[in-house]
Motif scaffolding. Structure first.
Motif, PDB file in Angstrom:
ATOM      1  N   THR A   1       0.834  -1.208   0.000  1.00 50.10           N
ATOM      2  CA  THR A   1       0.000   0.000   0.000  1.00 50.10           C
ATOM      3  C   THR A   1       0.863   1.251   0.000  1.00 50.10           C
ATOM      4  N   GLU A   2       1.945   1.248   0.753  1.00 52.11           N
ATOM      5  CA  GLU A   2       2.843   2.402   0.784  1.00 52.11           C
ATOM      6  C   GLU A   2       3.448   2.656  -0.598  1.00 52.11           C
ATOM      7  N   VAL A   3       3.844   1.611  -1.282  1.00 53.56           N
ATOM      8  CA  VAL A   3       4.408   1.754  -2.632  1.00 53.56           C
ATOM      9  C   VAL A   3       3.346   2.295  -3.589  1.00 53.56           C
ATOM     10  N   ALA A   4       2.123   1.800  -3.467  1.00 52.45           N
ATOM     11  CA  ALA A   4       1.041   2.290  -4.323  1.00 52.45           C
ATOM     12  C   ALA A   4       0.771   3.776  -4.076  1.00 52.45           C
ATOM     13  N   VAL A   5       0.830   4.199  -2.823  1.00 57.16           N
ATOM     14  CA  VAL A   5       0.646   5.616  -2.488  1.00 57.16           C
ATOM     15  C   VAL A   5       1.774   6.442  -3.092  1.00 57.16           C
ATOM     16  N   LEU A   6       3.018   6.002  -2.921  1.00 55.16           N
ATOM     17  CA  LEU A   6       4.156   6.732  -3.487  1.00 55.16           C
ATOM     18  C   LEU A   6       4.037   6.840  -5.007  1.00 55.16           C
ATOM     19  N   ASP A   7       3.660   5.755  -5.665  1.00 54.18           N
ATOM     20  CA  ASP A   7       3.503   5.783  -7.123  1.00 54.18           C
ATOM     21  C   ASP A   7       2.422   6.783  -7.544  1.00 54.18           C
ATOM     22  N   ALA A   8       1.308   6.787  -6.823  1.00 55.96           N
ATOM     23  CA  ALA A   8       0.219   7.721  -7.146  1.00 55.96           C
ATOM     24  C   ALA A   8       0.669   9.164  -6.946  1.00 55.96           C
ATOM     25  N   LEU A   9       1.458   9.414  -5.919  1.00 56.53           N
ATOM     26  CA  LEU A   9       1.946  10.771  -5.659  1.00 56.53           C
ATOM     27  C   LEU A   9       2.995  11.192  -6.678  1.00 56.53           C
ATOM     28  N   VAL A  10       3.854  10.274  -7.081  1.00 55.52           N
ATOM     29  CA  VAL A  10       4.885  10.588  -8.072  1.00 55.52           C
ATOM     30  C   VAL A  10       4.236  10.956  -9.403  1.00 55.52           C
ATOM     31  N   ASP A  11       3.102  10.344  -9.708  1.00 54.97           N
ATOM     32  CA  ASP A  11       2.379  10.681 -10.944  1.00 54.97           C
ATOM     33  C   ASP A  11       1.895  12.126 -10.961  1.00 54.97           C
ATOM     34  N   ARG A  12       1.696  12.702  -9.775  1.00 60.53           N
ATOM     35  CA  ARG A  12       1.213  14.087  -9.688  1.00 60.53           C
ATOM     36  C   ARG A  12       2.083  14.877  -8.713  1.00 60.53           C
ATOM     37  N   THR A  13       3.374  14.874  -8.984  1.00 62.04           N
ATOM     38  CA  THR A  13       4.353  15.492  -8.097  1.00 62.04           C
ATOM     39  C   THR A  13       4.050  16.961  -7.830  1.00 62.04           C
ATOM     40  N   GLU A  14       3.762  17.716  -8.862  1.00 58.67           N
ATOM     41  CA  GLU A  14       3.564  19.159  -8.718  1.00 58.67           C
ATOM     42  C   GLU A  14       2.228  19.500  -8.053  1.00 58.67           C
ATOM     43  N   GLU A  15       1.158  18.784  -8.406  1.00 57.33           N
ATOM     44  CA  GLU A  15      -0.172  19.103  -7.913  1.00 57.33           C
ATOM     45  C   GLU A  15      -0.483  18.446  -6.577  1.00 57.33           C
TER      46      GLU A  15
END
Length: 88
Positions: free
Chosen positions: A13-27
């Motif tokens: 779950t932590e990796v999935a959260v990081l991946d989702a955040l990396v997809d929208r780094t600026e926003e």
């Protein structure tokens, strides 16, 4: 885009959260947006966010707008490294 390789040895779950955040780094993302991306119950998401915050891998901003969560810059892959990996 995915989080850097050295941060992928964490809970699923932590990796999935990081991946989702990396997809929208600026926003960044709201908790609701993360929940839709990661597709886990709110308790599991809350636990993962707590672990990532304790590890310093995310930043939480809570201003006048809804709370937004951002990945720490060390988690975000360098775009030049991505290009090099694709060329191999």
């Amino acid at each position: 885009m995915q989080a850097k390789r050295e941060y992928r040895e964490r809970d699923e779950t932590e990796v999935a959260v990081l991946d989702a955040l990396v997809d929208r780094t600026e926003e960044g993302r709201t908790v609701f947006e993360l929940r839709a991306c990661v597709e886990v119950d709110i308790d599991e998401l809350e636990r993962a966010l707590g672990e990532l915050k304790d590890a310093g891998l995310i930043t939480v901003e809570n201003g006048d707008d809804p709370m937004r969560i951002y990945p720490d810059e060390r988690v975000v892959p360098d775009s030049n490294a991505d290009t090099a990996d694709e060329e191999r």
